[in-house]
Scaffold this motif. Structure first.
Motif, short mmCIF file in Angstrom:
data_model
loop_
_atom_site.label_atom_id
_atom_site.label_comp_id
_atom_site.label_asym_id
_atom_site.label_seq_id
_atom_site.Cartn_x
_atom_site.Cartn_y
_atom_site.Cartn_z
N THR A 53 -48.68 4.19 -2.24
CA THR A 53 -49.26 4.47 -3.56
C THR A 53 -49.92 3.22 -4.14
O THR A 53 -51.00 3.30 -4.73
CB THR A 53 -48.17 5.03 -4.51
OG1 THR A 53 -47.68 6.26 -3.96
CG2 THR A 53 -48.71 5.28 -5.91
N GLN A 112 -49.67 12.09 -6.71
CA GLN A 112 -48.56 12.85 -6.13
C GLN A 112 -48.02 13.88 -7.13
O GLN A 112 -47.76 15.01 -6.79
CB GLN A 112 -47.46 11.87 -5.72
CG GLN A 112 -46.34 12.55 -4.97
CD GLN A 112 -45.39 11.54 -4.34
OE1 GLN A 112 -45.61 10.33 -4.42
NE2 GLN A 112 -44.36 12.03 -3.71
N ASP A 115 -52.32 11.64 -2.49
CA ASP A 115 -51.02 10.98 -2.35
C ASP A 115 -49.95 12.04 -2.11
O ASP A 115 -49.55 12.75 -3.05
CB ASP A 115 -50.72 10.15 -3.62
CG ASP A 115 -49.69 9.07 -3.34
OD1 ASP A 115 -49.10 9.07 -2.24
OD2 ASP A 115 -49.47 8.23 -4.23
N GLU A 116 -49.49 12.13 -0.88
CA GLU A 116 -48.46 13.09 -0.47
C GLU A 116 -48.75 14.50 -1.01
O GLU A 116 -47.92 15.08 -1.73
CB GLU A 116 -47.08 12.61 -0.92
CG GLU A 116 -46.87 11.17 -0.45
CD GLU A 116 -45.43 10.80 -0.20
OE1 GLU A 116 -44.58 11.70 -0.09
OE2 GLU A 116 -45.17 9.59 -0.10
MG LIG Z 1 -45.90 6.84 -3.10
#
Ligand SMILES: [Mg+2]
Ligand SMILES: Nc1ncnc2c1ncn2[C@@H]1O[C@H](COP(=O)(O)OP(=O)(O)O)[C@@H](O)[C@H]1O
Length: 285
Positions: free
Chosen positions: A46, A89, A166-167
């Motif tokens: 991140t 995320q 992000d994910e």
């Molecule tokens: Mg992360």
């Protein structure tokens, strides 16, 4: 050929409390490619992403976008953020408008586009993520997966060159994951460069062209997915196993059941190889 769209060169970043976010981290993302950043929690994924669109500024090192060092002036960051779209995320950290339509309009309005263009972009973005019918809904009434799609629509409406996620699979059920992957396939086909963080090596192997390994704030290796089987040590060094399909395929090759090449990238390809091997055995009996 070096056709890097994004380059981070020797970036170091420490958070105010002294935690190391990145430690002399270098990575290059080629134009038009599908990339995965994979590493344990806390490895710096991140933090790296936040350097790609100027949310964080490196304490040492340089970030280059399209060959130019990032310009951290207001205008420079505005230009960068219109090119580098980031899907956080947690959608609740990204969505802040009352309705879906308002939220997706925010970026294009901020670019100073005329209303007709904004409307057209918002409609196209909502359609791309299958949220057209929810355009007037209140954001806080949406499910987690729907919020995620609105975040992606908001970024798409900016027509980015590089899309960072992000994910994105975290918290989505299987059907939603498949839908998201279909959207990403379309974007990739349209020439958008993709960079996604994940923990899942099986997914990374199936999906990515380049796999970048992260550990302790560094990118320890950038590998072609097709060569991943040759890099068990590099994976082990960041605490990752080989993808299961590689391990299974190797066991079947050792037993003389399957040919070594081409190695399958997913279970479906492995099953196809097995079905074909069976036909060959039956026809030769
Ligand atoms: Mg992360
Ligand atoms: N806001 C913050 N303040 C202090 N330390 C942070 C902050 N955000 C991240 N870190 C630390 O930086 C390191 C990298 O974190 P992060 O980039 O979030 O990793 P990842 O996304 O791979 O889980 C970790 O040690 C984490 O604890």
């Amino acid at each position: 050929m070096n056709d890097a769209l994004l380059e981070l060169c020797q970036i170091s970043y420490r958070y105010p409390d002294g935690s190391v976010g990145l430690d002399a981290c270098s990575i290059a993302i080629q134009r038009g490619s599908r990339n995965v950043l994979i590493g344990a929690n806390g490895s710096g994924k991140t933090t790296l992403f936040q350097h790609t669109n100027g949310l964080l500024r490196p304490q040492t090192g340089v970030v280059r976008y399209a060959g130019m060092a990032v310009d951290y002036s207001r205008a420079g960051l505005r230009a960068l953020r219109s090119q580098v779209g980031m899907v956080f995320q947690n959608p609740d950290h990204q969505l802040f408008s009352a309705s879906v339509q308002e939220d997706v309009s925010f970026g294009p309005l901020n670019l100073g586009l005329d209303m007709a263009t904004v409307r057209q972009r918002v409609a196209a973005a909502l359609q791309a993520v299958g949220m057209t019918e929810h355009a007037d809904k209140a954001v806080h009434n949406l499910s987690f997966g729907q919020k995620k799609r609105v975040c992606i629509a908001g970024v798409l409406a900016m027509q980015p060159t590089l899309l960072i996620l992000d994910e994105p699979m975290a918290g989505l059920d299987h059907a939603m994951q498949q839908e998201l992957l279909a959207v990403l396939d379309q974007l990739h086909a349209a020439g958008i460069t993709l960079l996604m963080a994940t923990h899942d090596i099986d997914f990374a192997y199936r999906w990515a062209e380049r796999i970048h390994l992260m550990a302790a704030g560094r990118c320890t290796a950038s590998l072609n997915a097709t060569d991943l089987g040759e890099h068990a040590e590099a994976l082990a060094a960041v605490g990752l196993p080989l993808p299961q399909v590689i391990t299974l395929h190797r066991a079947l090759v050792e037993r003389g059941i399957l040919p070594a090449n081409p190695p399958p990238r997913c279970t479906a390809s492995l099953l196809t190889m097995l079905a074909e091997a069976k036909i060959t055995q039956e026809t030769t009996c």
